[in-house]
Write a protein that holds these residues in place. Structure first.
Motif, PDB file in Angstrom:
ATOM      1  N   GLN A 115      98.419 138.316  66.115  1.00 46.08           N
ATOM      2  CA  GLN A 115      97.363 137.301  66.098  1.00 46.08           C
ATOM      3  C   GLN A 115      97.823 136.028  66.811  1.00 46.08           C
ATOM      4  OE1 GLN A 115      96.412 135.510  62.283  1.00 46.08           O
ATOM      5  NE2 GLN A 115      94.254 135.330  62.827  1.00 46.08           N
ATOM      6  N   GLN A 116      99.061 135.606  66.542  1.00 48.84           N
ATOM      7  CA  GLN A 116      99.603 134.423  67.208  1.00 48.84           C
ATOM      8  C   GLN A 116      99.693 134.647  68.719  1.00 48.84           C
ATOM      9  OE1 GLN A 116     103.318 133.103  65.440  1.00 48.84           O
ATOM     10  NE2 GLN A 116     102.641 133.690  63.397  1.00 48.84           N
ATOM     11  N   GLN A 169      96.307 134.358  70.390  1.00 49.56           N
ATOM     12  CA  GLN A 169      95.872 132.967  70.475  1.00 49.56           C
ATOM     13  C   GLN A 169      96.666 132.189  71.533  1.00 49.56           C
ATOM     14  OE1 GLN A 169      92.918 132.936  69.220  1.00 49.56           O
ATOM     15  NE2 GLN A 169      93.185 131.157  67.916  1.00 49.56           N
ATOM     16  N   ARG A 207      92.587 140.229  73.681  1.00 49.10           N
ATOM     17  CA  ARG A 207      91.905 140.167  72.396  1.00 49.10           C
ATOM     18  C   ARG A 207      91.912 141.549  71.747  1.00 49.10           C
ATOM     19  NH1 ARG A 207      88.174 137.737  75.799  1.00 49.10           N
ATOM     20  NH2 ARG A 207      86.930 139.640  75.691  1.00 49.10           N
ATOM     21  N   ILE A 256      87.576 126.954  74.525  1.00 47.80           N
ATOM     22  CA  ILE A 256      88.454 127.182  73.369  1.00 47.80           C
ATOM     23  C   ILE A 256      89.869 126.795  73.757  1.00 47.80           C
ATOM     24  CG2 ILE A 256      89.308 128.864  71.705  1.00 47.80           C
ATOM     25  CD1 ILE A 256      86.329 128.419  71.500  1.00 47.80           C
ATOM     26  N   THR A 266      93.894 126.430  72.309  1.00 45.83           N
ATOM     27  CA  THR A 266      94.860 126.745  71.252  1.00 45.83           C
ATOM     28  C   THR A 266      95.915 125.654  71.220  1.00 45.83           C
ATOM     29  OG1 THR A 266      94.516 129.124  71.520  1.00 45.83           O
ATOM     30  CG2 THR A 266      96.520 128.419  70.389  1.00 45.83           C
ATOM     31  N   TYR A 282      91.756 125.218  68.083  1.00 44.33           N
ATOM     32  CA  TYR A 282      92.227 126.022  66.955  1.00 44.33           C
ATOM     33  C   TYR A 282      93.754 126.082  66.985  1.00 44.33           C
ATOM     34  CZ  TYR A 282      87.384 127.643  66.679  1.00 44.33           C
ATOM     35  OH  TYR A 282      86.017 127.695  66.571  1.00 44.33           O
ATOM     36  N   PHE A 320      97.357 128.219  66.397  1.00 44.28           N
ATOM     37  CA  PHE A 320      97.707 129.568  66.837  1.00 44.28           C
ATOM     38  C   PHE A 320      97.702 130.593  65.707  1.00 44.28           C
ATOM     39  CE2 PHE A 320     101.749 127.199  66.368  1.00 44.28           C
ATOM     40  CZ  PHE A 320     102.353 127.938  65.371  1.00 44.28           C
ATOM     41  N   GLU A 337      94.969 130.638  63.614  1.00 46.54           N
ATOM     42  CA  GLU A 337      93.566 130.674  63.232  1.00 46.54           C
ATOM     43  C   GLU A 337      92.788 131.596  64.161  1.00 46.54           C
ATOM     44  OE1 GLU A 337      92.138 126.551  61.571  1.00 46.54           O
ATOM     45  OE2 GLU A 337      93.204 126.224  63.451  1.00 46.54           O
ATOM     46  N   GLN A 338      91.698 132.141  63.646  1.00 42.98           N
ATOM     47  CA  GLN A 338      90.801 132.925  64.484  1.00 42.98           C
ATOM     48  C   GLN A 338      89.565 132.089  64.780  1.00 42.98           C
ATOM     49  OE1 GLN A 338      89.870 136.835  63.084  1.00 42.98           O
ATOM     50  NE2 GLN A 338      88.593 137.325  64.852  1.00 42.98           N
ATOM     51  N   PRO A 339      89.171 131.998  66.058  1.00 41.64           N
ATOM     52  CA  PRO A 339      88.005 131.178  66.397  1.00 41.64           C
ATOM     53  C   PRO A 339      86.730 131.660  65.696  1.00 41.64           C
ATOM     54  CG  PRO A 339      89.244 131.769  68.366  1.00 41.64           C
ATOM     55  CD  PRO A 339      89.815 132.583  67.247  1.00 41.64           C
TER      56      PRO A 339
END
Length: 633
Positions: A329-330, A333, A339, A526, A528, A556, A558, A560-562
């Motif tokens: 996930q990091q 981001q 993705r 967006i 990061t 956001y 790194f 967090e999910q947008p």
């Protein structure tokens, strides 16, 4: 602090410390199953004497003292980013320190992330296999426990472990702490049980024995040093999981429980080996390296010990799997990976996520390792390289942080970091010697992940350059629209963009084909930030270009999910539900592109299989229009 608040705070701290014991120390807590056995196994049995056992044990204990206690617990845990730690967190801190995106720092972070995946497929395979092999120490099961049975049981456990990931682990995670608490107390008790066999084993605490062993055993000493490193695998989890538990609970868990129990267990194994050496010498027999851990337990308790060890290895494996989800996930981001589908498995715990693709790839890799190596001893050689490589990178990034961000004087920064780096490089060099035995596995995995990261980063850069070169300056476009306004339709349109100063291609195509413009148009970028979390009040920044267009930047962390739809609604609650008009590029591989043809094909594959932006950015699919464009560079 009021007296009435103290019991609650003590209970909360105790709960965090207990949770840390279950998650943070799961991996390092299973090392006694195989670490001492494998380290001693590098020495020719015919040459093993008391000095060899003391030397190997001394190296193991001082690895725990220097690497885990001094480097990680006392030093690196202070190099956090708003409470979060780990190699990618250090990368973000280092980038923040140099005030820009450094290619060297980016490469170090990418390499650290890649090596983590190499470690991630070995930990479940090795630890579960080592626990199940403990069944061989039960005399009543000798005729039943064959290699095939051990592999079959291991595979069944791993299938169950990876199979439950999609359902989340929040419901069972509360058991991890108590189980691991019992596990560490068991480790300490087994060690105390055998230290009395040879009280002289405490001489291993004198570093002279380890140094003398290395100096007198040449190349064999380096192979032993590589195997000794198995005692500290899992140390990276101390900083990687800092955000979940906090620095003080982790430090308390280490000093109050984990380190004493680990040290006692290794001392007990060493004393048991010394006593066995004296017995076989007295009987005129040859010394044989044994499964010291399980043989320390009385025969009547070995089956319960195997069950407890299996539970501990499952928890350790779960921590690695969860870590792989988090670091992925990091990485997404931070722009290192495309993705991927991310599912939240707990309404309460933000860190409880599930990535189907990563889970499937880890499972396949783990099963291949089990069937390829077939024993924990054969697999042990593959373990250390990924971990030592990650530690070298972590130390290098920490140097940039303490020098540039903490503003230490260069001589002081070097004086603190260089000794740690020398230790890491010595262990890394010792593990490199075992590449042929199996160390190539994590290097291969890390190389493949590194190739994916490099391809994605380079492809995205080329795509951004193409978009920039084939788009119109946004300020100029806004002025043209003001002078010659097109037909307007009611409502709000949201266009996602990576360059706010350029007109989104989706906007240009919409104007070209539909000949209309919405009444309100938001150009959303967006960003990061180099921090784990961004406060909601600092999330949205809006700039009005003219009566037609607004530029919106959503920032956001790194970790967090947008959630674009939610945050736009918070930023402008009075605005009606907008329509999202997204551009989607299809990369066409060509032999004249900026990348080799095979890399073009790989990037094209990743682009096609990346998660739909409506899912990743959490925009309503029933209010989304995607306009595609083929790109051949």
């Amino acid at each position: 602090m009021t007296t009435g608040a103290e019991p609650h705070e003590r209970d909360s701290f105790a709960a965090l410390a207990l949770g840390a014991v279950g998650v943070v120390f799961g991996d390092i807590g299973t090392s006694p199953l195989y670490a001492f056995r494998e380290a001693l196994g590098q020495v020719d049995p015919s040459t093993i004497g008391p000095e060899a056992i003391l030397g190997v044990l001394s190296l193991a204990l001082w690895a725990l003292i220097l690497i885990v206690t001094t480097k990680y617990v006392l030093f690196l845990m202070r190099a956090d980013n708003e409470g979060e730690g780990g190699v990618l967190v250090l990368m973000s801190l280092a980038q923040k320190a140099v005030k820009g995106r450094s290619l060297v720092i980016f490469a170090l972070g990418a390499a650290g992330a890649a090596l983590f995946y190499g470690d991630g497929i070995i930990t479940p395979a090795l630890s579960v296999l080592a626990a199940v092999e403990g069944l061989r120490s039960v005399p009543a099961l000798h005729s039943i426990v064959t290699d095939q049975v051990i592999i079959a049981v291991t595979v069944l456990i791993l299938i169950a472990l990876f199979g439950v990931q999609s359902r989340g682990t929040a419901s069972v995670a509360k058991l991890f702490g108590p189980i691991c608490l019992v596990w560490f107390l068991t480790l300490g008790a087994l060690g105390i049980l055998h230290i009395a066999d040879e009280p002289a084993i405490f001489q291993a605490l004198i570093p002279y024995h380890g140094v003398a062993f290395l100096l007198s055993h040449g190349t064999t000493g380096l192979f032993v040093l590589g195997a000794v490193f198995l005692t500290v695998t899992g140390a990276e989890a101390l900083i990687a999981d800092m955000g979940h538990f906090g620095r003080l609970p982790i430090q308390t868990g280490w000093f109050a429980l984990v380190f004493p129990c680990l040290a006692l267990n290794y001392l007990g194994q060493g004393a048991f080996a010394l006593a066995t050496l004296e017995q076989v010498r007295a009987a005129g027999e040859a010394f044989t390296n044994l499964d010291w851990f399980f043989l320390m337990a009385p025969q009547s308790l070995r089956v319960p010990l195997v069950i407890m060890a299996t539970l501990a290895t499952i928890i350790a494996s779960q921590a690695v799997i969860t870590g792989a989800f988090s670091i992925t996930q990091q990485a997404i981001q931070l722009g290192l990976l495309p993705r991927l589908k991310i599912r939240q498995t707990s309404a309460r715990a933000a860190g409880q996520i599930y990535l189907p693709v990563i889970n499937a790839l880890l499972f396949v890799g783990v099963i291949i390792l089990v069937f390829s190596f077939r024993s924990s001893s054969a697999m042990a050689a593959a373990y250390g390289i990924a971990v030592t490589g990650t530690m070298v990178i972590t130390t290098s990034l920490a140097f940039i942080v303490v020098w540039k961000l903490w503003k230490w004087r260069l001589p002081l920064a070097l004086a603190v970091i260089v000794p740690f780096l020398i230790i890491d490089l010595v262990f890394f060099g010792a593990n490199i010697l075992r590449v042929v035995e199996g160390g190539w596995v994590p290097l291969l995995v890390a190389g493949m992940v590194g190739m994916v990261i490099a391809t994605w980063a380079r492809g995205r850069r080329l795509l951004d350059e193409y978009t920039h070169d084939h788009s119109v300056d946004m300020d100029e476009f806004a002025r043209v629209i003001e002078r010659r306004p097109p037909q307007r339709v009611p409502g709000t349109a949201v266009y996602m963009t990576t360059s706010p100063d350029r007109t989104p291609t989706a906007l240009l195509h919409n104007m070209k084909h539909n000949k209309v413009l919405h009444e309100h148009n938001l150009l959303v970028k967006i960003v990061t930030a180099p921090v784990p979390l961004v406060p909601p009040g600092e999330r949205c920044m809006t700039t009005r270009l003219n009566a037609y267009f607004e530029q919106v930047t959503l920032t956001y962390g790194f970790m967090e999910q947008p959630d674009v739809a939610r945050d736009l609604d918070i930023a402008a609650p009075s605005r009606e539900a907008p329509s999202f008009i997204l551009g989607r590029h299809t990369w066409v591989a060509t032999r004249r592109s900026g990348m080799p043809f095979w890399q073009d094909k790989l990037f094209s594959f990743m682009m096609r299989n990346a998660t739909d932006p409506t899912d990743f950015f959490r925009v309503p699919p029933n209010r989304t229009v995607q306009i595609g464009e083929q790109v051949a560079i």
